[in-house]
Design a protein around this motif. Sequence first.
Motif, short mmCIF file in Angstrom:
data_model
loop_
_atom_site.label_atom_id
_atom_site.label_comp_id
_atom_site.label_asym_id
_atom_site.label_seq_id
_atom_site.Cartn_x
_atom_site.Cartn_y
_atom_site.Cartn_z
N SER A 190 1.01 -1.03 -0.18
CA SER A 190 0.11 -0.22 -0.03
C SER A 190 1.02 1.24 0.01
O SER A 190 1.41 1.64 1.02
CB SER A 190 -1.00 0.04 1.03
N GLY A 191 0.74 2.02 -1.09
CA GLY A 191 1.65 3.10 -1.21
C GLY A 191 2.27 3.25 -2.46
O GLY A 191 2.29 2.20 -3.43
N GLU A 192 2.95 4.03 -3.01
CA GLU A 192 3.88 4.52 -4.10
C GLU A 192 4.96 3.74 -4.22
O GLU A 192 5.64 3.20 -3.34
CB GLU A 192 4.22 5.91 -4.39
N LEU A 193 5.18 3.24 -5.76
CA LEU A 193 6.46 2.50 -5.95
C LEU A 193 7.17 3.27 -6.94
O LEU A 193 6.70 3.98 -7.75
CB LEU A 193 5.91 1.30 -6.45
N ASP A 251 9.27 11.73 1.42
CA ASP A 251 9.21 13.06 1.61
C ASP A 251 7.81 13.45 1.71
O ASP A 251 7.11 12.82 0.79
CB ASP A 251 9.94 13.85 0.65
N GLY A 252 7.22 14.59 2.53
CA GLY A 252 5.99 14.77 2.38
C GLY A 252 5.06 14.34 3.50
O GLY A 252 3.95 14.43 3.52
N GLY A 253 5.57 13.31 4.34
CA GLY A 253 4.73 12.63 5.29
C GLY A 253 4.22 11.18 4.86
O GLY A 253 3.38 10.75 5.64
N THR A 254 4.10 10.78 3.33
CA THR A 254 3.52 9.82 3.07
C THR A 254 4.49 8.57 3.49
O THR A 254 5.66 8.72 3.55
CB THR A 254 3.27 9.87 1.49
N ALA A 311 -0.55 5.16 4.42
CA ALA A 311 -1.07 6.67 4.65
C ALA A 311 -0.26 7.59 5.53
O ALA A 311 -0.26 8.65 5.73
CB ALA A 311 -2.38 6.96 5.02
N GLY A 312 0.86 6.75 6.24
CA GLY A 312 1.92 7.11 7.22
C GLY A 312 1.18 7.19 8.56
O GLY A 312 1.82 7.90 9.54
N VAL A 313 0.08 6.59 8.85
CA VAL A 313 -0.56 6.36 10.07
C VAL A 313 0.66 5.70 11.16
O VAL A 313 1.06 4.59 10.58
CB VAL A 313 -1.78 5.73 10.23
N PRO A 314 0.77 6.01 12.17
CA PRO A 314 1.82 5.33 13.00
C PRO A 314 1.46 3.94 13.35
O PRO A 314 0.19 3.94 13.67
CB PRO A 314 2.04 6.11 14.40
N ALA A 315 2.38 3.00 13.41
CA ALA A 315 2.09 1.68 13.83
C ALA A 315 1.97 1.53 15.20
O ALA A 315 2.86 2.24 16.08
CB ALA A 315 3.11 0.77 13.28
N PRO A 316 0.98 0.86 15.88
CA PRO A 316 0.86 0.44 17.14
C PRO A 316 2.02 0.05 17.62
O PRO A 316 3.02 -0.78 17.14
CB PRO A 316 -0.21 -0.33 17.34
#
Length: 376
Positions: A315-318, A343-346, A366-371
């Motif tokens: 999940s995310g850019e490649l 860069d940019g928080g993603t 999406a950059g949400v911190p992992a637990p």
Amino acid sequence: MRRIVVVGGSIAALTAAESLRAGGFDGQVTVLSEEPHQPYSRVPLSKGVLAGREPATSALLPAPGEDIEFRTGARAVRLDVRGRTVTLADGTEVPYDGLVVATGARARRLTGGADLVVRTLDDAEALASRLATARSAIVLGGGFLGMEVATTCRALGLEVTVVDLVPPLLRLLGPWLADLAVAAARDHGIRVRVAPDGVTVVGEHRVRCGESVLEADVIVCAVGDVPNTDWLRDSGLPLDAGGGLVADACCRVAPGVVAAGDVVSREGHRTPHWTNAVEQGRAAAAGLLQGASARPYRTDPYFWTEQCGLDIKISGELPLTGAPEILAGSVNDRSALLRWRHDGGTATAVAVNHRLPVIKLKRLGAGVPAPAPART
């Protein structure tokens, strides 16, 4: 708008047709598919269907509702935007008020049409019959499809060599993750041949790589695809340099015309993946019904592949650069949850043989911190 025509029989086309109904359109919806089959998923073609473990019928998708007309064997050959008609190969003219172009793409071939490929249901069945009596295979192309086909061939007991201009998966995934996948392939007995000077097919069973000639019972071509836009050449619709159909943020192409799936080019490139096809099918239907008020399409960069004992979900850019954070598991055990920050928080999150709900993987992407790991 009383009649909407969807050209194409793919998951993007089917999703668009069903989304038109879900969006409240109560006029006529006609889907024109070139293939003789009902809609099907291409996902199992390089795996269970090709291996003979699953019947071809296992790839079929649920039939569209009775309120959607689905025509098979209906190949579009011309579009008259001004007259709002689609002309079929048999000369039939199909009028429309609104049009969804979802004609997808076809396999790129190296020998002008004789290549063995895995793009359609018929392709997979034809190749499966050849593999049943073969002892060796060469797979040209080291992308997702090529590596999945190579994995299936190896599981059938064939000697397998993958040939590409660059190391397999490098351009798609970046060096770190590509190295992991190639190591798994070699552990499965798949040979890898990098041919930077190009590959030439010199016969049904031979390919030339530089000064070397490789031989195999079966040669499979998996070197990408070509958008099916030949029928649009004289339509006046915008095509990019690669033949992709240029669409805006709401999947609109021209007044009364939208597009979805592998045929679409946005910002100069296409994204031929399942998730993209489904999301664009929904967005195209909304763009046709709602026009400028439709919510802009947002890409959902979610990909997955199964090859050589690896179940990889992304999940995310490649592609990815550098080494990842290891959020869980072990890379040495080839079971890990990984993340690359941009860069940019993603970020891009990758699960390798690691069970995690897709929604949670997308949150990490999406950059949400992992637990934090639970204390024991």
